[in-house]
Design a protein around this motif. Structure first.
Motif, PDB file in Angstrom:
ATOM      1  N   UNK A   7       0.729  -1.292  -0.283  1.00 23.62           N
ATOM      2  CA  UNK A   7       0.484  -0.029   0.195  1.00 23.62           C
ATOM      3  C   UNK A   7       0.627   1.328  -0.345  1.00 23.62           C
ATOM      4  N   UNK A   8       1.823   0.836   0.697  1.00 21.31           N
ATOM      5  CA  UNK A   8       3.021   1.930   0.353  1.00 21.31           C
ATOM      6  C   UNK A   8       4.028   2.405  -0.765  1.00 21.31           C
ATOM      7  N   UNK A   9       3.653   1.885  -1.898  1.00 18.50           N
ATOM      8  CA  UNK A   9       4.337   1.726  -3.003  1.00 18.50           C
ATOM      9  C   UNK A   9       4.083   3.330  -3.683  1.00 18.50           C
ATOM     10  N   UNK A  10       4.547   3.649  -4.631  1.00 15.90           N
ATOM     11  CA  UNK A  10       4.552   5.002  -5.076  1.00 15.90           C
ATOM     12  C   UNK A  10       3.847   4.527  -6.146  1.00 15.90           C
ATOM     13  N   UNK A  11       3.182   5.286  -6.785  1.00 17.32           N
ATOM     14  CA  UNK A  11       2.157   5.035  -8.301  1.00 17.32           C
ATOM     15  C   UNK A  11       2.549   5.721  -9.383  1.00 17.32           C
ATOM     16  N   UNK A  12       2.512   5.954 -10.145  1.00 15.41           N
ATOM     17  CA  UNK A  12       1.981   6.809 -11.302  1.00 15.41           C
ATOM     18  C   UNK A  12       1.427   6.371 -12.669  1.00 15.41           C
ATOM     19  N   UNK A  13       1.100   5.158 -12.311  1.00 19.87           N
ATOM     20  CA  UNK A  13       0.383   4.629 -13.880  1.00 19.87           C
ATOM     21  C   UNK A  13      -0.131   3.435 -12.772  1.00 19.87           C
ATOM     22  N   UNK A  14      -1.717   4.142 -13.604  1.00 26.38           N
ATOM     23  CA  UNK A  14      -2.977   2.766 -13.143  1.00 26.38           C
ATOM     24  C   UNK A  14      -3.245   1.939 -14.249  1.00 26.38           C
ATOM     25  N   UNK A  15      -3.594   0.507 -14.303  1.00 27.43           N
ATOM     26  CA  UNK A  15      -4.338   0.136 -15.418  1.00 27.43           C
ATOM     27  C   UNK A  15      -5.784  -0.168 -14.874  1.00 27.43           C
ATOM     28  N   UNK A  16      -6.079  -0.243 -16.273  1.00 30.43           N
ATOM     29  CA  UNK A  16      -8.162  -1.213 -15.762  1.00 30.43           C
ATOM     30  C   UNK A  16      -8.150  -2.264 -16.320  1.00 30.43           C
ATOM     31  N   UNK A  17      -9.323  -3.297 -15.767  1.00 26.46           N
ATOM     32  CA  UNK A  17      -9.637  -4.698 -16.908  1.00 26.46           C
ATOM     33  C   UNK A  17     -10.798  -5.285 -15.563  1.00 26.46           C
ATOM     34  N   UNK A  18     -11.308  -5.572 -16.838  1.00 27.58           N
ATOM     35  CA  UNK A  18     -12.682  -6.743 -16.490  1.00 27.58           C
ATOM     36  C   UNK A  18     -11.534  -7.705 -14.820  1.00 27.58           C
ATOM     37  N   UNK A  19     -11.354  -9.028 -15.665  1.00 27.87           N
ATOM     38  CA  UNK A  19     -10.737  -9.775 -14.742  1.00 27.87           C
ATOM     39  C   UNK A  19      -9.085  -9.819 -15.385  1.00 27.87           C
ATOM     40  N   UNK A  50     -19.085 -10.698 -19.601  1.00 28.57           N
ATOM     41  CA  UNK A  50     -17.962  -9.209 -20.174  1.00 28.57           C
ATOM     42  C   UNK A  50     -18.246  -8.131 -20.872  1.00 28.57           C
ATOM     43  N   UNK A  51     -19.200  -8.727 -21.710  1.00 27.34           N
ATOM     44  CA  UNK A  51     -20.026  -6.935 -22.251  1.00 27.34           C
ATOM     45  C   UNK A  51     -20.413  -6.118 -21.205  1.00 27.34           C
ATOM     46  N   UNK A  52     -21.494  -6.987 -20.385  1.00 26.27           N
ATOM     47  CA  UNK A  52     -22.461  -6.360 -19.663  1.00 26.27           C
ATOM     48  C   UNK A  52     -21.177  -5.558 -18.795  1.00 26.27           C
ATOM     49  N   UNK A  53     -19.757  -5.921 -18.327  1.00 21.37           N
ATOM     50  CA  UNK A  53     -19.241  -5.319 -16.894  1.00 21.37           C
ATOM     51  C   UNK A  53     -18.193  -4.731 -17.699  1.00 21.37           C
ATOM     52  N   UNK A  54     -17.300  -5.233 -18.856  1.00 25.40           N
ATOM     53  CA  UNK A  54     -16.338  -3.996 -19.556  1.00 25.40           C
ATOM     54  C   UNK A  54     -16.299  -2.254 -19.104  1.00 25.40           C
ATOM     55  N   UNK A  55     -17.452  -2.114 -19.688  1.00 22.85           N
ATOM     56  CA  UNK A  55     -17.350  -0.907 -20.160  1.00 22.85           C
ATOM     57  C   UNK A  55     -17.873  -0.126 -18.540  1.00 22.85           C
ATOM     58  N   UNK A  56     -17.434  -0.559 -17.421  1.00 28.95           N
ATOM     59  CA  UNK A  56     -17.288  -0.019 -15.825  1.00 28.95           C
ATOM     60  C   UNK A  56     -15.579   0.501 -15.710  1.00 28.95           C
ATOM     61  N   UNK A 113      -6.851  -1.703 -20.072  1.00 28.38           N
ATOM     62  CA  UNK A 113      -6.691  -3.187 -21.471  1.00 28.38           C
ATOM     63  C   UNK A 113      -7.532  -3.451 -22.367  1.00 28.38           C
ATOM     64  N   UNK A 114      -7.842  -3.653 -23.404  1.00 28.12           N
ATOM     65  CA  UNK A 114      -9.140  -3.919 -23.607  1.00 28.12           C
ATOM     66  C   UNK A 114      -8.950  -5.700 -24.441  1.00 28.12           C
ATOM     67  N   UNK A 115      -8.057  -5.739 -23.424  1.00 29.36           N
ATOM     68  CA  UNK A 115      -7.772  -7.236 -23.999  1.00 29.36           C
ATOM     69  C   UNK A 115      -8.820  -8.023 -23.500  1.00 29.36           C
ATOM     70  N   UNK A 116     -10.104  -9.231 -24.706  1.00 32.56           N
ATOM     71  CA  UNK A 116     -11.634  -9.424 -24.388  1.00 32.56           C
ATOM     72  C   UNK A 116     -11.036 -11.057 -24.208  1.00 32.56           C
ATOM     73  N   UNK A 117     -11.382 -10.197 -22.073  1.00 31.91           N
ATOM     74  CA  UNK A 117     -11.359 -11.648 -21.480  1.00 31.91           C
ATOM     75  C   UNK A 117     -12.615 -12.464 -21.294  1.00 31.91           C
ATOM     76  N   UNK A 118     -13.624 -12.291 -22.636  1.00 31.30           N
ATOM     77  CA  UNK A 118     -14.733 -13.046 -22.569  1.00 31.30           C
ATOM     78  C   UNK A 118     -14.100 -14.347 -23.431  1.00 31.30           C
TER      79      UNK A 118
END
Length: 381
Positions: free
Chosen positions: A33-45, A337-343, A361-366
């Motif tokens: 939790x204390x680590x520094x972060x400069x870039x955050x990625x987002x995905x469904x899975x 995947x389609x109903x939740x990825x837009x989140x 990250x737009x990789x389709x994990x369906x």
């Protein structure tokens, strides 16, 4: 410097962990939790491919909807599928965070995004949940001690109503008691009945604070045995803004189920699963319920709402058949995947103001990769 803890704090303010279902596992899965972060990625899975992509992007934190370790495991060794994901992330300096059913129930949450995409303004939940059950308190106290006592209770979290704090109501009365042997009364004498002026002060407080407020009350009250009552309140939240699973809303203009199904298909990311519907194709649809992800557990709730159609995912043969035969509304089945990825874009909008770079990250994990339909098949006579 922005830390992982700062990002987690922002996400948990938007998606309170207490909204998660009892069986769920949400929050920080791995990382410091204390680590520094400069870039955050987002995905469904967080699949292996997604983990590798997050590391490739140089992300120090990956935010996902589905928890990697929802079901118990006895090993995260690198030769196991989940273990390999964990090792890939940690070796690459990337933490992992999940907001699951808490993000489903929050406002705005996963189903709000789905509702907007299919063309309705998200209103009440299908199944409301309360993030904070409220107690109503009544406390009796001598007038001279009332302000000091209430200051202690307010400081401990009592008396908040919406955007107001230190809320209370009080009225004057006369209290009476007879101290018995062993008592050490603040007022009066052992064995003699005492009457004196008292105030009854009423206020509300979150039920989760009940135990701590009782401790504060006993500590700050002048009497060795303070008189008070606590009554749990029914949930009186405005359902149009209540938290909970799913959303209900109306289309701007009515359309047929056939037309609405196509509208849903056009609005969601394309998958091999596609979009299918059950019900009369020519039935008119105006009021719609939606629930992102697997939603057949809500079929019974939806049937009571008087909606025309229900949009969700992962529907099964028998529950849908029984739902329709019982007179339930039409159902539209999309890929999970389609109903939740837009989140992911919603979650990104929460983190971006913190001054970090964000990537979806737009990789389709369906998991479904192919669908087929017969062509030129002659019907059996």
């Amino acid at each position: 410097m922005t830390s992982i803890a700062d990002i987690v704090d922002a996400l948990e303010r938007a998606y309170p962990p207490e909204l998660a279902e009892s069986w769920d596992s949400v929050g920080l899965i791995c990382g410091d939790p204390d680590a520094e972060v400069s870039r955050v990625a987002f995905a469904l899975d967080c699949t292996q491919a997604v983990a590798e992509r997050a590391v490739e992007l140089g992300a120090q934190l990956l935010v996902v909807h589905h928890p990697l370790l929802l079901r118990g495991v006895t090993s995260v060794a690198a030769h196991t599928p989940k273990g390999n994901v964990i090792h890939t992330l940690l070796t690459g300096g990337c933490a992992l965070f999940a907001a699951h059913t808490n993000a489903d129930s929050a406002r705005p949450g996963v189903s709000d995004k789905l509702a907007e995409l299919v063309g309705i303004t998200p209103g009440r939940p299908i199944r409301p949940v309360s993030a904070a059950t409220i107690d109503k308190w009544g406390v009796f106290v001598p007038p001279a001690d009332a302000d000091e006592l209430m200051s202690a209770l307010f400081a401990a979290g009592a008396g908040a109503l919406g955007n107001y704090r230190e809320c209370s109501f009080r009225w004057e009365g006369t209290g009476g008691f007879t101290p018995e042997d062993g008592a050490d009364p603040t007022d009066g004498e052992v064995g003699e009945h005492f009457t004196g002026a008292e105030l009854r002060i009423e206020f509300v407080a979150p039920a989760r604070l009940r135990r701590s407020l009782i401790d504060v009350l006993r500590s700050a009250h002048p009497y060795e045995e303070p008189a008070f009552d606590v009554v749990a309140q029914e949930d009186t939240a405005d359902l149009s803004q209540a938290t909970g699973l799913g959303r209900v809303g109306e289309l701007p203009e009515p359309m047929t189920l056939r037309e609405f199904t196509q509208q849903v298909a056009d609005a969601l990311p394309e998958t091999a699963w596609g979009v299918r519907a059950a019900g009369d194709p020519d039935a008119v649809v105006r009021t719609v319920a939606v629930s992102s992800g697997a939603g057949d557990s809500l079929l019974g709730d939806v049937a009571k709402l008087g909606v025309d159609a229900y949009v969700t995912s992962d529907l099964r043969h028998h529950p849908v058949d029984e739902h329709l035969r019982a007179g339930g509304p039409a159902v539209i089945d999309t890929a999970h995947w389609a109903s939740e990825f837009p989140w992911t874009s919603q979650a990104e909008s929460i983190v971006a103001p913190l001054g970090v770079d964000t990537r979806i990250i737009s990789i389709r994990t369906d998991p479904w990769t192919l669908s087929a339909h017969p062509h030129n098949r002659k019907e059996h006579q």
